[in-house]
Design a protein around this motif. Structure first.
Motif, PDB file in Angstrom:
ATOM      1  N   LEU A   1       0.870  -1.090   0.257  1.00 40.97           N
ATOM      2  CA  LEU A   1      -0.038  -0.002   0.054  1.00 40.97           C
ATOM      3  C   LEU A   1       0.805   1.373  -0.072  1.00 40.97           C
ATOM      4  CD1 LEU A   1      -2.794   1.286   0.214  1.00 40.97           C
ATOM      5  CD2 LEU A   1      -2.644   1.144   2.492  1.00 40.97           C
ATOM      6  N   TYR A   2       1.963   1.315   0.760  1.00 45.66           N
ATOM      7  CA  TYR A   2       2.871   2.425   0.724  1.00 45.66           C
ATOM      8  C   TYR A   2       3.415   2.841  -0.531  1.00 45.66           C
ATOM      9  CZ  TYR A   2       6.720   5.337   2.169  1.00 45.66           C
ATOM     10  OH  TYR A   2       7.650   6.226   2.123  1.00 45.66           O
ATOM     11  N   LEU A   3       3.955   1.535  -1.240  1.00 48.96           N
ATOM     12  CA  LEU A   3       4.513   1.662  -2.477  1.00 48.96           C
ATOM     13  C   LEU A   3       3.526   2.227  -3.699  1.00 48.96           C
ATOM     14  CD1 LEU A   3       6.802  -1.313  -2.966  1.00 48.96           C
ATOM     15  CD2 LEU A   3       7.459   0.949  -2.486  1.00 48.96           C
ATOM     16  N   SER A   4       2.190   1.799  -3.373  1.00 48.48           N
ATOM     17  CA  SER A   4       1.258   2.331  -4.243  1.00 48.48           C
ATOM     18  C   SER A   4       0.884   3.599  -4.157  1.00 48.48           C
ATOM     19  CB  SER A   4      -0.001   1.461  -4.062  1.00 48.48           C
ATOM     20  OG  SER A   4      -1.119   2.089  -4.866  1.00 48.48           O
ATOM     21  N   GLN A   5       0.819   4.031  -2.934  1.00 47.27           N
ATOM     22  CA  GLN A   5       1.027   5.923  -2.580  1.00 47.27           C
ATOM     23  C   GLN A   5       1.975   6.444  -3.205  1.00 47.27           C
ATOM     24  OE1 GLN A   5       0.460   5.860   1.725  1.00 47.27           O
ATOM     25  NE2 GLN A   5      -1.397   5.309   1.639  1.00 47.27           N
ATOM     26  N   LEU A   6       3.276   5.936  -3.072  1.00 46.61           N
ATOM     27  CA  LEU A   6       4.458   6.475  -3.931  1.00 46.61           C
ATOM     28  C   LEU A   6       4.376   6.499  -5.355  1.00 46.61           C
ATOM     29  CD1 LEU A   6       7.209   5.084  -1.870  1.00 46.61           C
ATOM     30  CD2 LEU A   6       6.468   7.485  -1.531  1.00 46.61           C
ATOM     31  N   ARG A   7       3.681   5.588  -5.810  1.00 49.97           N
ATOM     32  CA  ARG A   7       3.674   5.485  -7.302  1.00 49.97           C
ATOM     33  C   ARG A   7       2.633   6.616  -7.624  1.00 49.97           C
ATOM     34  NH1 ARG A   7       2.708   0.156  -6.725  1.00 49.97           N
ATOM     35  NH2 ARG A   7       4.624  -1.069  -6.999  1.00 49.97           N
ATOM     36  N   GLN A   8       1.636   7.362  -6.882  1.00 53.03           N
ATOM     37  CA  GLN A   8       0.666   7.920  -7.265  1.00 53.03           C
ATOM     38  C   GLN A   8       1.317   9.630  -7.215  1.00 53.03           C
ATOM     39  OE1 GLN A   8      -2.709   7.239  -5.049  1.00 53.03           O
ATOM     40  NE2 GLN A   8      -3.038   4.922  -6.007  1.00 53.03           N
ATOM     41  N   SER A   9       2.441   9.408  -6.532  1.00 54.31           N
ATOM     42  CA  SER A   9       3.004  10.767  -6.310  1.00 54.31           C
ATOM     43  C   SER A   9       4.090  11.160  -7.280  1.00 54.31           C
ATOM     44  CB  SER A   9       3.765  10.891  -4.966  1.00 54.31           C
ATOM     45  OG  SER A   9       4.815  10.039  -4.676  1.00 54.31           O
ATOM     46  N   ASP A  10       4.813  12.344  -7.325  1.00 53.24           N
ATOM     47  CA  ASP A  10       5.855  12.899  -7.933  1.00 53.24           C
ATOM     48  C   ASP A  10       7.133  12.473  -7.338  1.00 53.24           C
ATOM     49  OD1 ASP A  10       4.074  13.373  -9.981  1.00 53.24           O
ATOM     50  OD2 ASP A  10       3.556  15.520  -9.079  1.00 53.24           O
ATOM     51  N   ALA A  11       7.238  11.759  -6.340  1.00 54.83           N
ATOM     52  CA  ALA A  11       8.385  11.492  -5.635  1.00 54.83           C
ATOM     53  C   ALA A  11       9.325  10.889  -6.444  1.00 54.83           C
ATOM     54  CB  ALA A  11       8.223  11.068  -4.406  1.00 54.83           C
ATOM     55  N   VAL A  12      10.574  11.055  -5.998  1.00 52.19           N
ATOM     56  CA  VAL A  12      11.701  10.214  -6.817  1.00 52.19           C
ATOM     57  C   VAL A  12      12.653   9.789  -5.965  1.00 52.19           C
ATOM     58  CG1 VAL A  12      11.698  11.766  -9.063  1.00 52.19           C
ATOM     59  CG2 VAL A  12      13.112  12.371  -7.068  1.00 52.19           C
ATOM     60  N   ILE A  13      13.307   8.545  -6.321  1.00 53.58           N
ATOM     61  CA  ILE A  13      14.486   8.084  -5.299  1.00 53.58           C
ATOM     62  C   ILE A  13      15.866   8.833  -5.317  1.00 53.58           C
ATOM     63  CG2 ILE A  13      15.681   5.861  -4.781  1.00 53.58           C
ATOM     64  CD1 ILE A  13      13.780   4.299  -6.233  1.00 53.58           C
ATOM     65  N   PRO A  14      16.050   9.351  -4.400  1.00 50.71           N
ATOM     66  CA  PRO A  14      17.633  10.152  -4.390  1.00 50.71           C
ATOM     67  C   PRO A  14      18.881   9.429  -4.820  1.00 50.71           C
ATOM     68  CG  PRO A  14      16.219  10.228  -2.171  1.00 50.71           C
ATOM     69  CD  PRO A  14      15.701   9.165  -2.864  1.00 50.71           C
ATOM     70  N   ILE A  15      19.724  10.201  -5.419  1.00 48.01           N
ATOM     71  CA  ILE A  15      21.113   9.576  -5.865  1.00 48.01           C
ATOM     72  C   ILE A  15      20.670   9.063  -7.288  1.00 48.01           C
ATOM     73  CG2 ILE A  15      22.922   8.297  -5.675  1.00 48.01           C
ATOM     74  CD1 ILE A  15      22.469   8.593  -2.776  1.00 48.01           C
ATOM     75  N   ILE A  16      19.888   8.138  -7.641  1.00 53.36           N
ATOM     76  CA  ILE A  16      19.504   7.444  -8.722  1.00 53.36           C
ATOM     77  C   ILE A  16      18.500   8.221  -9.611  1.00 53.36           C
ATOM     78  CG2 ILE A  16      20.444   5.294  -8.179  1.00 53.36           C
ATOM     79  CD1 ILE A  16      17.252   4.483  -8.158  1.00 53.36           C
ATOM     80  N   ASN A  17      17.714   9.189  -8.948  1.00 55.33           N
ATOM     81  CA  ASN A  17      16.963  10.011  -9.460  1.00 55.33           C
ATOM     82  C   ASN A  17      15.624   9.168 -10.245  1.00 55.33           C
ATOM     83  OD1 ASN A  17      15.665  12.717 -10.003  1.00 55.33           O
ATOM     84  ND2 ASN A  17      16.774  12.750 -11.936  1.00 55.33           N
ATOM     85  N   PHE A  18      15.219   8.037  -9.663  1.00 57.20           N
ATOM     86  CA  PHE A  18      14.474   7.046 -10.360  1.00 57.20           C
ATOM     87  C   PHE A  18      12.969   7.595  -9.678  1.00 57.20           C
ATOM     88  CE2 PHE A  18      11.770   3.349 -10.459  1.00 57.20           C
ATOM     89  CZ  PHE A  18      11.809   3.108 -11.807  1.00 57.20           C
ATOM     90  N   ALA A  19      11.749   7.887 -10.603  1.00 59.69           N
ATOM     91  CA  ALA A  19      10.727   8.307 -10.259  1.00 59.69           C
ATOM     92  C   ALA A  19       9.719   6.973  -9.696  1.00 59.69           C
ATOM     93  CB  ALA A  19      10.015   8.896 -11.479  1.00 59.69           C
ATOM     94  N   TRP A  20       9.262   7.230  -8.666  1.00 59.87           N
ATOM     95  CA  TRP A  20       8.470   6.071  -8.008  1.00 59.87           C
ATOM     96  C   TRP A  20       7.314   5.636  -8.808  1.00 59.87           C
ATOM     97  CZ3 TRP A  20       9.966   2.974  -4.231  1.00 59.87           C
ATOM     98  CH2 TRP A  20      10.935   3.505  -3.360  1.00 59.87           C
TER      99      TRP A  20
END
Length: 447
Positions: free
Chosen positions: A380-399
């Motif tokens: 559920l937490y990953l699903s919420q991240l997918r619906q946001s514009d957040a990115v993984i730091p350093i590698i700059n990968f969009a959730w």
């Protein structure tokens, strides 16, 4: 350097005097307050539920353990569960699977009979009340999906209580019927036959919708009746706990509390029965059969009767819980009794410790919380991240570009398999080994 001996000395100090009492109370209070203030926090619930393990493991007197356990089970958990009904559902599921694990533990842990179709007895109890506690009797002439919606119920909902005992008898007889043709089989051959029996029950439930519609086929039976909930019970619950909970409790919420408490009552009864059986002549006979059937026969142990008793006793627990589950869900479906359910219960027994009563309960709780709470919470937490514009730091990968195939809930079988492999390597006797198994391992280490 922090050695193993120093760590053991540290644990011994924690288990002396008033220290364990203080630790238990602090653990319970922190967990309860955290869940109360953050009813949707997965971490808070894990901290709270682990207080039961602290209560069991630390050295305190029986009166304190019993008092704290009763307060937790009968007061704290219902209040926290009504604030977030999903927590109450988890506790109900733990109770159901703990009962199934205790039943399978008799067959595997006590008698040494590998049963891979144990969930069939669970299905027998569920479909027994599903048929008699619903409109299905009057839907027999109709094909699935075309029966009228205004058909009467065969029996009143309060017959549910009687059917718990009827299911115990019917499931025990089913266990005897399974045991009779497999008395001469051992090991892998026994496992294959019991696996086939479990699949036969599931396939029958899936296909007995023609020529007479007995099970409603893959669509399942619904609605299955619940026992009557008097209004004074709802009003009384609101009067006692409404102020603490913070809102008016509905009848549906009280039903959830009722089934949770009833499941606890069944669990306590099963624990008493299993404990007394384990310390009786029957329990010692099962142990002898598990260790060496030939030697057991030479000692005069009636092999046929003892094996049938193991199958019947284990099956009866599953039958009772099947009735409870059918009434709680108001729905019975063949998909609830698949082979993977049997493997799941077997995993709980092995993880906790075969032959260990507290061990299999801990195994059931661990697997259920891991499956329903932790893995689904991460998904559920990953699903919420997918619906946001957040990115993984350093590698700059969009959730939002993360594949849904990486959801942790989809890998529960992989995780359970890895856990079992690690358990077999590092702790083969389980999380809480049976006393006999501990002595055997200690003897092996000395040699």
């Amino acid at each position: 350097m922090f050695s193993k001996e120093k760590f053991q000395d540290f644990l011994a100090k924690l288990n002396t005097g008033y220290t364990p009492y203080v630790l238990i109370l602090v653990h319970i209070m922190i967990g309860a307050i955290w869940v109360y203030s953050s009813p949707r926090s997965n971490v808070a619930f894990v901290v709270f539920i682990s207080s039961l393990l602290t209560l069991y493991g630390l050295n305190t007197n029986k009166i304190f353990k019993l008092s704290a356990g009763l307060i937790l089970a009968l007061v704290v958990m219902p209040v926290l569960g009504v604030r977030n009904i999903f927590y109450l559902e988890i506790m109900f599921q733990i109770s159901v699977f703990a009962a199934l694990s205790l039943g399978l533990n008799i067959v595997i842990g006590f008698a040494g009979l590998l049963d891979l179709g144990y969930v069939a007895f669970y299905a027998v109890g569920a479909y027994l009340w599903g048929f008699f506690g619903s409109q299905q009797f009057y839907a027999i002439p109709y094909a699935p999906g075309i029966q009228p919606s205004d058909l009467p119920f065969l029996l009143p909902g309060d017959m549910f209580y009687l059917f718990i005992f009827i299911a115990i008898i019917v499931a025990a007889l089913t266990g005897i019927l399974l045991g009779l043709p497999v008395l001469r089989l051992r090991g892998d051959y026994l496992a294959i036959v019991t696996l086939g029996f479990g699949e036969v029950i599931r396939v029958l439930a899936n296909n007995l919708d023609k020529p007479w519609n007995l099970t409603n086929g893959p669509q399942g039976i619904t609605p299955v009746q619940r026992p009557t909930m008097p209004q004074f019970a709802v009003d009384g619950f609101n009067n006692f706990f409404g102020g603490i909970i913070g809102h008016t409790v509905s009848k549906a919420d009280v039903y959830n509390v009722f089934f949770y408490l009833l499941a606890l009552l069944v669990i306590v009864t099963i624990i008493q029965v299993v404990s007394r059986l384990n310390d009786s002549k029957i329990g010692r006979a099962w142990t002898a059969i598990r260790e060496d059937e030939t030697a057991a026969i030479a000692m005069g142990i009636p092999l046929v009767q003892m094996k049938l008793a193991a199958f019947a006793t284990g099956a009866s627990f599953a039958g009772a819980m099947g009735v409870l589950m059918a009434a709680s869900r108001t729905f019975v479906s063949p998909e609830s009794f698949s082979f993977m359910q049997s493997i799941g219960v077997l995993t709980m027994v092995i993880l906790g410790g075969t032959g260990s009563i507290p061990g299999v309960i801990l195994g059931a709780a661990t697997v259920t919380v891991l499956n329903l709470q932790i893995l689904q919470g991460f998904s559920l937490y990953l699903s919420q991240l997918r619906q946001s514009d957040a990115v993984i730091p350093i590698i700059n990968f969009a959730w939002k570009n993360l594949s849904t195939q990486l959801d942790p809930a989809k890998y529960q079988r992989l995780l359970f398999g890895a856990i079992l492999i690690l358990m077999m390597i590092f702790r083969p006797a389980g999380l809480i080994p049976a006393a006999r198994r501990q002595r055997e391992l200690a003897a092996d280490d000395e040699e």
